[in-house]
Design an enzyme around this catalytic site. Structure first.
Site, PDB file in Angstrom:
ATOM      1  N   ARG A  22       0.825  -1.209   0.000  1.00  0.00           N
ATOM      2  CA  ARG A  22       0.000   0.000   0.000  1.00  0.00           C
ATOM      3  C   ARG A  22       0.865   1.267   0.000  1.00  0.00           C
ATOM      4  NH1 ARG A  22      -5.161   0.064   1.925  1.00  0.00           N
ATOM      5  NH2 ARG A  22      -4.812   1.905   3.197  1.00  0.00           N
ATOM      6  N   TYR A  77      -9.746  -5.184   3.605  1.00  0.00           N
ATOM      7  CA  TYR A  77      -9.166  -3.876   3.920  1.00  0.00           C
ATOM      8  C   TYR A  77      -9.476  -2.968   2.718  1.00  0.00           C
ATOM      9  CZ  TYR A  77      -5.061  -1.130   5.752  1.00  0.00           C
ATOM     10  OH  TYR A  77      -4.215  -0.203   6.289  1.00  0.00           O
ATOM     11  N   GLU A 126      -3.972   7.256  18.927  1.00  0.00           N
ATOM     12  CA  GLU A 126      -4.669   6.081  18.417  1.00  0.00           C
ATOM     13  C   GLU A 126      -3.954   4.821  18.896  1.00  0.00           C
ATOM     14  OE1 GLU A 126      -5.811   7.005  14.325  1.00  0.00           O
ATOM     15  OE2 GLU A 126      -5.525   4.887  13.870  1.00  0.00           O
ATOM     16  N   ARG A 136      -8.863  -5.858  14.107  1.00  0.00           N
ATOM     17  CA  ARG A 136      -8.251  -4.934  15.042  1.00  0.00           C
ATOM     18  C   ARG A 136      -9.253  -3.813  15.285  1.00  0.00           C
ATOM     19  NH1 ARG A 136      -4.278  -6.749  17.835  1.00  0.00           N
ATOM     20  NH2 ARG A 136      -3.104  -4.775  17.923  1.00  0.00           N
ATOM     21  N   ARG A 177       9.864   6.513  -2.608  1.00  0.00           N
ATOM     22  CA  ARG A 177      10.140   7.487  -3.654  1.00  0.00           C
ATOM     23  C   ARG A 177      11.567   8.004  -3.575  1.00  0.00           C
ATOM     24  NH1 ARG A 177       5.087  10.047  -2.374  1.00  0.00           N
ATOM     25  NH2 ARG A 177       3.450   9.003  -3.573  1.00  0.00           N
ATOM     26  N   ASP A 228     -10.248   0.768   0.829  1.00  0.00           N
ATOM     27  CA  ASP A 228     -10.251   2.227   0.833  1.00  0.00           C
ATOM     28  C   ASP A 228     -11.636   2.714   0.417  1.00  0.00           C
ATOM     29  OD1 ASP A 228      -7.631   2.558   1.646  1.00  0.00           O
ATOM     30  OD2 ASP A 228      -6.835   2.524  -0.395  1.00  0.00           O
ATOM     31  N   ARG A 267      -0.267   6.376  16.279  1.00  0.00           N
ATOM     32  CA  ARG A 267      -0.180   7.698  15.659  1.00  0.00           C
ATOM     33  C   ARG A 267      -1.054   8.679  16.427  1.00  0.00           C
ATOM     34  NH1 ARG A 267      -3.385   6.354   9.918  1.00  0.00           N
ATOM     35  NH2 ARG A 267      -5.314   5.664  10.878  1.00  0.00           N
TER      36      ARG A 267
HETATM   37  N1  UDP Z   1       3.159   1.194   8.282  1.00  0.00           N
HETATM   38  C1  UDP Z   1       4.284   1.225   9.060  1.00  0.00           C
HETATM   39  N2  UDP Z   1       4.753   2.433   9.483  1.00  0.00           N
HETATM   40  C2  UDP Z   1       4.155   3.595   9.189  1.00  0.00           C
HETATM   41  C3  UDP Z   1       2.985   3.555   8.392  1.00  0.00           C
HETATM   42  C4  UDP Z   1       2.502   2.341   7.959  1.00  0.00           C
HETATM   43  O1  UDP Z   1       4.858   0.201   9.376  1.00  0.00           O
HETATM   44  O2  UDP Z   1       4.633   4.654   9.657  1.00  0.00           O
HETATM   45  C5  UDP Z   1       2.660  -0.130   7.828  1.00  0.00           C
HETATM   46  C6  UDP Z   1       1.655  -0.712   8.828  1.00  0.00           C
HETATM   47  O3  UDP Z   1       1.804  -2.116   8.874  1.00  0.00           O
HETATM   48  C7  UDP Z   1       0.337  -0.335   8.216  1.00  0.00           C
HETATM   49  C8  UDP Z   1       0.637  -0.465   6.720  1.00  0.00           C
HETATM   50  O4  UDP Z   1       2.003  -0.041   6.588  1.00  0.00           O
HETATM   51  O5  UDP Z   1      -0.714  -1.173   8.635  1.00  0.00           O
HETATM   52  C9  UDP Z   1      -0.285   0.324   5.814  1.00  0.00           C
HETATM   53  O6  UDP Z   1      -0.230   1.673   6.209  1.00  0.00           O
HETATM   54  P1  UDP Z   1      -1.387   2.720   5.908  1.00  0.00           P
HETATM   55  O7  UDP Z   1      -0.874   4.051   6.261  1.00  0.00           O
HETATM   56  O8  UDP Z   1      -1.935   2.467   4.556  1.00  0.00           O
HETATM   57  O9  UDP Z   1      -2.476   2.291   7.027  1.00  0.00           O
HETATM   58  P2  UDP Z   1      -3.918   2.931   7.371  1.00  0.00           P
HETATM   59  O10 UDP Z   1      -3.852   4.386   7.119  1.00  0.00           O
HETATM   60  O11 UDP Z   1      -4.888   2.194   6.501  1.00  0.00           O
HETATM   61  O12 UDP Z   1      -4.063   2.610   8.815  1.00  0.00           O
END
Ligand code: UDP
Length: 385
Positions: free
Chosen positions: A175, A350, A302, A251, A179, A352, A281
């Site tokens: 996902r 999962y 969170e 979860r 870059r 979007d 976060r």
């Molecule tokens: N992830 C991570 N570190 C970060 C952000 C994301 O390890 O700082 C991993 C984590 O396993 C997460 C996945 O990448 O579940 C997908 O991240 P995304 O930001 O898409 O998650 P969402 O916003 O759907 O919670």
């Protein structure tokens, strides 16, 4: 309503609203049952009474898509403001740019590399021996190498999913982009934005049709599904069957509120990569609507944990054990006449927001085609396995 066709939709989130709207526009009578006391499911937004900030009650939702029809659709029900998701992460007392980009790489390694140098540098650290990554950790090691993986992904992922990254599918990491430029937009998609008045106002617009009746606070029971031409069920797949085979793992999230005079963290989303920090976060919601001004700010820490029976399901886990149970529920669902399972909870995926809307439009259109042809609408229009 005799002669118009009676459709029951379970859930007034994106799936239910979009399906209900399309079928109501086709002249069918639609009743939507929603167990909660509000519409819009987990993208529900509400003005915080204490601060006036528009809060994403179930955590941050940023709209992004490459699907031009979906983008036109949402803009038919809400004014979208330009919004790019720019996430930061705090690791070992330092702040870095996400997703991993040239700035992150130069910050982390204390260098000033250009794109070609950084590409070669990361290629040298990435584990090239991994041909087909079998899990999240292998995907990360192949993608960015051990140092960046351990700093930015391992701790966060353990907290988010409650298991070792070696147990998780590689697809979760796919996902996220990597870059070799200073582009720090979290998403690749052409169309990105935020509804000016929030997602609940947008969903209210979708539901605003004389052919739709929404009943809040009404929990659906399978026994009461009869008497309708068809049921579109967007609740949890296992819940439809009263969890008779066991519970599919999810979860859930807990939010800890922080109120602050002025700007609390200076950005909308700050991730915390260290496993020792218990939250994943912090989202400061005023930053999701930068066109608004408020004196006080509200942010939410969170925390992710296993979803219990009384909790709100967020992320389907889909590990090997869950998939085996899913197969059994899917068999049951396929044996059930007159009901289709849709959306994140109905298909245990999962999803979007844009994909949810796309699938809902497709499901409603498939139903109309089957109805016209006199054929049976399937239980799933997207295979959940
Ligand atoms: N992830 C991570 N570190 C970060 C952000 C994301 O390890 O700082 C991993 C984590 O396993 C997460 C996945 O990448 O579940 C997908 O991240 P995304 O930001 O898409 O998650 P969402 O916003 O759907 O919670």
């Amino acid at each position: 309503m005799t002669g118009r066709g009676r459709i029951l939709v379970v859930g007034a989130g994106l799936s239910g609203a979009v399906i209900g709207r399309l079928l109501a526009e086709a002249g069918l009578g639609v009743t939507i049952l929603e167990a909660r006391d509000h519409i819009a499911g987990n993208c529900h937004t509400r003005r915080d009474p204490a601060t006036g900030v528009l809060v994403h009650v179930y955590g941050p939702h940023i709209f992004h898509t490459d699907d031009a029809e979906v983008w036109d659709y949402v803009r038919g029900f809400a004014t979208f403001r330009p919004y790019l998701n720019r996430v930061k992460t705090t690791v070992a007392g330092k702040v870095y740019s996400l997703p991993v980009n040239l700035h992150t790489i130069n910050q982390f390694f204390g260098r000033a590399m250009n794109p070609d140098e950084a590409r070669a540098f990361i290629a040298g650290r990435a584990e090239a021996t991994i041909a087909e990554p079998a899990n999240f950790e292998e995907q990360a090691l192949k993608f960015i190498g051990r140092d960046l993986y351990e700093a930015f992904f391992r701790g966060y992922t353990v907290k988010q999913w409650g298991c070792a990254p070696t147990e998780l599918p590689a697809a979760i990491l796919r996902r996220l982009p990597l870059r070799f430029s200073y582009d720090d937009n979290y998403f690749f998609h052409r169309f990105q934005g935020m509804p000016e008045e929030g997602y609940t106002a947008m969903v209210a617009g979708i539901l605003d049709h004389p052919g739709i009746e929404v009943r809040l606070g009404h929990r659906f029971a399978r026994a009461t599904g009869g008497g309708h031409d068809h049921v579109f069920y967007s609740g949890p797949l296992d819940g439809y069957f009263d969890f008779e085979l066991g519970r599919l793992g999810y979860r859930t999230l807990d939010f800890e509120r922080v109120e602050h005079a002025g700007d609390f963290q200076g950005c909308a989303v700050m991730n915390y990569g260290d496993v020792e920090v218990p939250w994943t976060r912090i989202a400061e919601h005023g930053h999701f609507a930068p066109w608004e001004r408020h004196d006080r700010s509200v942010a939410f820490r969170e925390y992710s944990r296993a979803c219990g029976p009384g909790d709100i399901p967020y992320y389907p886990i889909r590990l090997v054990a869950e998939k085996a149970l899913l197969v059994r529920y899917v068999e049951r669902a396929r044996a059930e006449a007159g009901v289709s399972f849709v959306g994140r909870l109905g298909t245990y995926r999962y999803l979007d927001m844009d994909v949810t809307i796309r699938e809902a439009l497709d499901a409603a259109r498939a139903f109309l085609r089957h109805r016209a042809a006199g054929t049976a609408m399937p239980a799933f229009t997207v295979a959940p396995l």
